[in-house]
Structure formats: C-alpha cells, structure tokens
Motif scaffolding. Sequence first.
Motif, mmCIF file in Angstrom:
data_model
loop_
_atom_site.group_PDB
_atom_site.id
_atom_site.type_symbol
_atom_site.label_atom_id
_atom_site.label_comp_id
_atom_site.label_asym_id
_atom_site.label_seq_id
_atom_site.Cartn_x
_atom_site.Cartn_y
_atom_site.Cartn_z
ATOM 1 N N VAL A 37 31.863 37.526 36.940
ATOM 2 C CA VAL A 37 31.466 36.121 37.046
ATOM 3 C C VAL A 37 31.703 35.477 35.688
ATOM 4 N N TYR A 38 32.260 34.281 35.698
ATOM 5 C CA TYR A 38 32.611 33.647 34.434
ATOM 6 C C TYR A 38 32.012 32.242 34.347
ATOM 7 N N THR A 77 32.836 28.514 32.271
ATOM 8 C CA THR A 77 33.663 27.717 31.386
ATOM 9 C C THR A 77 33.613 26.269 31.829
ATOM 10 N N ARG A 78 33.782 25.369 30.884
ATOM 11 C CA ARG A 78 33.839 23.946 31.208
ATOM 12 C C ARG A 78 35.278 23.468 31.319
ATOM 13 N N ASP A 79 36.203 24.323 30.969
ATOM 14 C CA ASP A 79 37.609 23.944 31.024
ATOM 15 C C ASP A 79 38.110 23.953 32.461
ATOM 16 N N THR A 80 39.063 23.089 32.732
ATOM 17 C CA THR A 80 39.673 23.069 34.063
ATOM 18 C C THR A 80 40.898 23.962 34.119
ATOM 19 N N THR A 81 41.473 24.232 32.951
ATOM 20 C CA THR A 81 42.609 25.149 32.875
ATOM 21 C C THR A 81 42.191 26.393 32.108
ATOM 22 N N TYR A 82 42.295 27.510 32.737
ATOM 23 C CA TYR A 82 41.924 28.766 32.097
ATOM 24 C C TYR A 82 42.628 29.905 32.827
ATOM 25 N N TYR A 83 42.521 31.088 32.222
ATOM 26 C CA TYR A 83 43.185 32.262 32.771
ATOM 27 C C TYR A 83 42.185 33.414 32.840
ATOM 28 N N LEU A 84 42.291 34.163 33.880
ATOM 29 C CA LEU A 84 41.426 35.314 34.085
ATOM 30 C C LEU A 84 42.270 36.576 34.116
ATOM 31 N N PHE A 85 41.716 37.631 33.533
ATOM 32 C CA PHE A 85 42.427 38.905 33.434
ATOM 33 C C PHE A 85 41.511 40.049 33.847
ATOM 34 N N TRP A 86 42.149 41.128 34.249
ATOM 35 C CA TRP A 86 41.485 42.427 34.358
ATOM 36 C C TRP A 86 42.308 43.429 33.549
ATOM 37 N N TYR A 87 41.566 44.239 32.774
ATOM 38 C CA TYR A 87 42.172 45.311 32.002
ATOM 39 C C TYR A 87 41.460 46.624 32.332
ATOM 40 N N ALA A 103 38.275 39.380 31.710
ATOM 41 C CA ALA A 103 38.389 38.521 30.541
ATOM 42 C C ALA A 103 38.780 37.108 30.944
ATOM 43 N N LEU A 104 38.355 36.154 30.117
ATOM 44 C CA LEU A 104 38.620 34.731 30.339
ATOM 45 C C LEU A 104 39.318 34.188 29.105
ATOM 46 N N LYS A 157 31.707 32.365 28.910
ATOM 47 C CA LYS A 157 30.991 33.617 29.075
ATOM 48 C C LYS A 157 31.565 34.382 30.248
ATOM 49 N N VAL A 158 31.622 35.699 30.120
ATOM 50 C CA VAL A 158 32.062 36.554 31.218
ATOM 51 C C VAL A 158 30.974 37.595 31.452
ATOM 52 N N THR A 159 30.534 37.720 32.675
ATOM 53 C CA THR A 159 29.477 38.659 33.006
ATOM 54 C C THR A 159 29.970 39.703 33.990
ATOM 55 N N GLN A 160 29.843 40.941 33.587
ATOM 56 C CA GLN A 160 30.096 42.063 34.487
ATOM 57 C C GLN A 160 28.759 42.774 34.638
ATOM 58 N N ALA A 161 28.080 42.454 35.702
ATOM 59 C CA ALA A 161 26.703 42.912 35.863
ATOM 60 C C ALA A 161 26.587 44.419 36.073
ATOM 61 N N GLN A 162 27.630 45.016 36.605
ATOM 62 C CA GLN A 162 27.598 46.452 36.874
ATOM 63 C C GLN A 162 28.011 47.208 35.613
ATOM 64 N N THR A 163 27.070 47.906 35.031
ATOM 65 C CA THR A 163 27.388 48.661 33.826
ATOM 66 C C THR A 163 28.161 49.937 34.170
ATOM 67 N N GLU A 164 27.668 50.639 35.166
ATOM 68 C CA GLU A 164 28.314 51.878 35.584
ATOM 69 C C GLU A 164 28.301 51.972 37.096
ATOM 70 N N ILE A 165 29.398 52.491 37.630
ATOM 71 C CA ILE A 165 29.495 52.746 39.068
ATOM 72 C C ILE A 165 30.058 54.144 39.249
ATOM 73 N N SER A 166 29.472 54.882 40.167
ATOM 74 C CA SER A 166 29.983 56.218 40.478
ATOM 75 C C SER A 166 30.253 56.295 41.969
ATOM 76 N N VAL A 167 31.445 56.720 42.335
ATOM 77 C CA VAL A 167 31.807 56.858 43.739
ATOM 78 C C VAL A 167 32.486 58.203 43.933
ATOM 79 N N VAL A 168 32.620 58.573 45.187
ATOM 80 C CA VAL A 168 33.337 59.786 45.542
ATOM 81 C C VAL A 168 34.752 59.395 45.940
ATOM 82 N N GLU A 169 35.679 60.222 45.612
ATOM 83 C CA GLU A 169 37.080 59.956 45.909
ATOM 84 C C GLU A 169 37.250 59.475 47.350
ATOM 85 N N LYS A 170 38.150 58.507 47.506
ATOM 86 C CA LYS A 170 38.528 57.891 48.779
ATOM 87 C C LYS A 170 37.581 56.768 49.198
#
Lengths: 111, 118
Positions: free
Chosen positions: A24-25, A27-37, A93-94, A3-16
Amino acid sequence: AQKVTQAQTEISVVEKEDVTLDCVYETRDTTYYLFWYKQPPSGELVFLIRRNSFDEQNEISGRYSWNFQKSTSSFNFTITASQVVDSAVYFCALANNDMRFGAGTRLTVKP
Amino acid sequence: ETGVTQTPRHLVMGMTNKKSLKCEQHLGHNAMYWYKQSAKKPLELMFVYSLEERVENNSVPSRFSPECPNSSHLFLHLHTLQPEDSALYLCASSQAHHPGGVGNQPQHFGDGTRLSIL
C-alpha cells in the motif's frame, strides 16, 4: 509525504501454495511509478516489475502476477504455485522525484 | 554476472578510520545511487547522481561523502563512522530522463558492501 507500507513482515508457505504480498502506498503526486524487487539471500536486489500511475492494467508473467488498484492505493504481488527458489525478501517501491521502499516481506517457501 | 560491481564485499573498520566504497556499472546508465540497508529497516536512499548532477540529501550525515567522477563510477567516502552505520550499502544504476531526478526506470543493483564498524 510519500510512504510505502508492506504490512506483512514474514510469510511462510508450503511449496505449490499461492501467496500474495501486499503493498500500500501514499503519494500526492498524480504521476508516479511502482516497482517490485526481489532480494535473494545473496543480497542483490533484482527488478521484477514497473508500473506507472496511468496504467492500471494487471500483469501476469509466468507464475507472477500483479494487481494495481489506484482506488485503494495498492499494488499487490501474487506468486502462483510457489517454489523453494521463490524464498527471498520482496520489496515494493514508489518513485517519482524520490524513491521510497517498503520494509520488505520475507517469504519462505518450504518443500 | 552483475552489471553493477561493488568493492569490497565486506569491510570492517574502526571509528577513526577513513575508507571508500567503490561502485562501477557496465550498463551504459546515466544515474547512480547509494542505499543503506539496515536490519529491520526499509532501504534508505542516501545519494543520487543523475545526468552528472548530484541530488542533495540533507538527512545523510556528513561523515558520508559521495563522489561520482563519471557516469560509470561512484564512490562513497567514509570517515569517523559510528557503530550505527554498520549496514549493507547497496549501489544501483539506471537510466534517468531529467537532471537531478530519481530515475523512474528500473534500477540495477550490485551485491552490496557489508560494512561493520568496531
């Protein structure tokens, strides 16, 4: 179960402003890979980073940095000095024998 | 220019129609994927072809049928779809290191096909 949890649905900030996207993820596996897209309004997902479970070293790439902590099962993404072009939906992603994406965080950077 | 090309970009079809989505990758990868992206839901992995072996996904209804004639082309055949199947369908490719496995390599995505079922 994986399971992968991204608790923040939306974020708004001002430039700079700096902004951190949480991931937060589970898994019961000891070998895994994490990604950001990144998915800009055009729709195509763009690969940003990959981390394997044995490499907890944090990484910095320009204004982007990633904090991987196995103790808390987190892989957070920080954008420093945000820009309008950073506006997009960001997915964590996991992967091992399956691929699980989080629900995504929509980041809006206002001028 | 993306290395993964999807056609068509948009598709509107009735529930009784039969259509196919096409994906082509020019990156020399040996694994290809179909994802479904619905509003307010995580990306769902539908099918994987890795080293010419299909990974079954039992949670995908049989009205979706994938075809991978070679490592560069991937199709998704659609028939008798339901309104809830309306979504963005994304194709991706990557390098894979073992048959039947989901690649742990970065995936390269196409722009997607926006499908609307009337």
